[in-house]
Design a protein around this motif. Structure first.
Motif, short mmCIF file in Angstrom:
data_model
loop_
_atom_site.label_atom_id
_atom_site.label_comp_id
_atom_site.label_asym_id
_atom_site.label_seq_id
_atom_site.Cartn_x
_atom_site.Cartn_y
_atom_site.Cartn_z
N LEU A 191 8.82 7.42 -1.48
CA LEU A 191 8.86 8.00 -2.82
C LEU A 191 9.20 9.48 -2.74
N LEU A 192 9.97 9.95 -3.72
CA LEU A 192 10.34 11.35 -3.75
C LEU A 192 9.11 12.20 -4.09
N HIS A 193 8.75 13.08 -3.18
CA HIS A 193 7.61 13.95 -3.36
C HIS A 193 7.69 15.04 -2.31
N LYS A 194 7.13 16.19 -2.60
CA LYS A 194 7.20 17.29 -1.63
C LYS A 194 6.54 16.95 -0.30
N GLY A 200 12.32 15.64 3.61
CA GLY A 200 13.04 15.34 4.84
C GLY A 200 13.03 13.87 5.22
N TYR A 201 12.20 13.06 4.56
CA TYR A 201 12.11 11.63 4.88
C TYR A 201 12.80 10.76 3.85
N ASN A 202 13.18 11.33 2.70
CA ASN A 202 13.68 10.50 1.63
C ASN A 202 15.08 9.94 1.84
N VAL A 229 0.86 -1.17 0.00
CA VAL A 229 0.00 0.00 0.00
C VAL A 229 0.90 1.23 0.00
N VAL A 230 0.49 2.24 -0.75
CA VAL A 230 1.21 3.51 -0.79
C VAL A 230 0.36 4.52 -0.05
N LEU A 231 0.92 5.12 0.98
CA LEU A 231 0.19 6.07 1.79
C LEU A 231 1.08 7.30 1.99
N GLY A 232 0.67 8.41 1.45
CA GLY A 232 1.45 9.64 1.59
C GLY A 232 2.84 9.51 1.02
N GLY A 233 3.00 8.74 -0.05
CA GLY A 233 4.31 8.58 -0.67
C GLY A 233 5.20 7.56 0.01
#
Length: 110
Positions: free
Chosen positions: A97-100, A104-106, A45-49
């Motif tokens: 996943l890289l996303h705005k 800070g989490y990537n 599941v993808v949740l918030g990237g």
């Protein structure tokens, strides 16, 4: 050979005394899923990237010799983790996943 639910009798030495213990057999349900034995493949599941997936032997094998190279906590859970309920499963954060929204989490690991 005993089937699940049957009783096994053991003679053991406990506190210097020989005793007989009856133990009911049970099916050991490992918490890590073995995707090599199923046909539906891994679920995620993808949740918030953030990508969450089941802890599986296939996932661990991505490290090659996983028992040496996978994160120790995951290896330990895969080998010794036991389900307490039939629908219980271990879930891991496998990718960010890289996303705005994930700024800070990537760079997070393990």
């Amino acid at each position: 050979m005993k089937s699940t639910g049957e009783t096994c009798r053991f003679t053991v030495l406990r506190d210097g005394e020989v005793i007989t213990v009856d133990v009911k057999t049970a099916l050991y349900r490992n918490i890590a899923i073995n995707h090599f034995e199923n046909t539906w493949g891994p679920s995620y599941v993808v949740l918030g990237g953030m990508v969450f997936t089941e802890l599986s032997m296939g996932y661990l094998c991505e490290w090659g010799e996983w028992y040496h190279h996978a994160p120790r906590r995951l290896s330990h859970l895969a080998v010794f983790g036991k389900k307490h309920h039939l629908d219980e499963q271990a879930v891991v954060l496998s990718a960010i996943l890289l996303h705005k929204i994930n700024k800070g989490y990537n760079n997070q690991t393990e």
